[in-house]
Scaffold this active site. Sequence first.
Site, PDB file in Angstrom:
ATOM      1  N   LYS A  85     -49.831 -55.493 -13.386  1.00  0.00           N
ATOM      2  CA  LYS A  85     -49.153 -55.697 -12.460  1.00  0.00           C
ATOM      3  C   LYS A  85     -50.277 -55.061 -11.343  1.00  0.00           C
ATOM      4  CE  LYS A  85     -46.013 -58.291 -14.137  1.00  0.00           C
ATOM      5  NZ  LYS A  85     -44.098 -58.356 -14.514  1.00  0.00           N
TER       6      LYS A  85
HETATM    7  C1  LIG Z   1     -43.227 -58.572 -15.521  1.00  0.00           C
HETATM    8  C2  LIG Z   1     -41.358 -59.222 -15.085  1.00  0.00           C
HETATM    9  C3  LIG Z   1     -40.419 -58.874 -14.440  1.00  0.00           C
HETATM   10  C4  LIG Z   1     -39.827 -57.617 -16.271  1.00  0.00           C
HETATM   11  O1  LIG Z   1     -41.191 -56.657 -15.096  1.00  0.00           O
HETATM   12  P1  LIG Z   1     -40.880 -55.109 -16.291  1.00  0.00           P
HETATM   13  O2  LIG Z   1     -41.191 -54.006 -15.708  1.00  0.00           O
HETATM   14  O3  LIG Z   1     -42.020 -55.057 -17.693  1.00  0.00           O
HETATM   15  O4  LIG Z   1     -39.265 -54.877 -16.502  1.00  0.00           O
HETATM   16  C5  LIG Z   1     -39.441 -59.752 -13.923  1.00  0.00           C
HETATM   17  N1  LIG Z   1     -40.487 -60.471 -12.997  1.00  0.00           N
HETATM   18  C6  LIG Z   1     -41.383 -61.215 -13.131  1.00  0.00           C
HETATM   19  C7  LIG Z   1     -41.382 -62.069 -12.161  1.00  0.00           C
HETATM   20  C8  LIG Z   1     -42.328 -60.637 -13.775  1.00  0.00           C
HETATM   21  O5  LIG Z   1     -43.293 -60.515 -14.036  1.00  0.00           O
END
Ligand SMILES: *Cc1c(COP(=O)(O)O)cnc(C)c1O
Length: 389
Positions: free
Chosen positions: A192
């Site tokens: 991210k």
């Molecule tokens: C990455 C992601 C999540 C989950 O995030 P984590 O921190 O890995 O639990 C939830 N929703 C979306 C749209 C994502 O891209």
Amino acid sequence: MIPYGRQDIRQADVDAVVEALTSDFLTQGPRVPAFEKVLATRADAAHAVAVNSATSALHIACMALGLGPGDLLWTTPVTFVASANCGIYCGADVDFVDIDPQTYNMSPQALEAKLIAAQAAGRLPKVLVPVHLAGQPCDMPAIHALARRYGVRVIEDASHAIGATLGAGPDKRPVGDCRYSDITVFSFHPVKIVTTAEGGAATTNDADLDRAMRLAASHGVTRDPDLMTHAPDGGWYYQQVALGYNYRMTELQAALGISQMDRLEDYVAARAARAAAYDVALEGLPLRRPHQAPGRSSAWHLYLVQLDLDRPGADQARIFDALRAEGIGVNLHYIPVHLQPFYRARGHEPGDFPVAEAYYARALSIPLFATMTDADQDRVCAALRKVLA
Ligand SMILES: *Cc1c(COP(=O)(O)O)cnc(C)c1O
């Protein structure tokens, strides 16, 4: 292999984590609240709750909104499974709203039609989870207006969108300010925009939701006398007043997050510059480049293309494999959630969300990250030209 996304760890990050590691607190120390303050300030929200993942943040957000058995949560089919699973964790049922064919975000038109039908059938959702796909904000004013009209609570899944903004001119606001929602959730997974290794957060302007999320993230236990059923027995006393989990973020993660947040603007600017360069370099290739809706600025988590497969011999799986063979770490975001066996078993079928399924049939994510070099990007473009020729 050039990955589709990757983290950027600098010496300042390493120093911050080592300092946390050798401090008095590895968890429940001063860095988590400091990170929460950074997040709340950056998002212009009253409260931020930092937890160990966005998945946990989505769960405690649903809990705080009182989602439970017999209730319904709606999200978009074009998302990671976590946006839907949070409803199942609470014992609720999950359904989906089809996407807009331009932005691939939840379609306000599809939402309105589905709300009208749901009201007629006496089964309105309790919670709506729009997802800012690839970092581009959804049409939140439209979604918010519909949610208000039908009495639906809104959790923005902004896992892709820290640093994105909504509105133009003096109306420009950061994603996370919860102007159009009850709660906004962020992810700090390494792919991210900023990372804490694993980690997530929820922002809100509602003190009751903030309190409920904190309880849910830490065993339902409180040391606040105001939340107890009677005065504390003594200085040692705590009470469990709800059912909660252990979703706490560590001090190491918070230290990394604080350090990473110093560079949020730079990261988003670097990603936007790479996206703009792709827009130019990919012109004329048999693919559709991402569409940016006016008045919304993306955090550019992903660069999503739609392949033109109407040409003879063009095949998504072949193109995907050929790009991987060229050392390009392409990916696909996302397999529509309603087509996953778990959700098929709950009554969803192919054909339920045709725009999402048509998107999936042509989708491809190409590498995009802040530290990508010109040489990396040239290699991606050359491989695309070769494979799509
Ligand atoms: C990455 C992601 C999540 C989950 O995030 P984590 O921190 O890995 O639990 C939830 N929703 C979306 C749209 C994502 O891209």
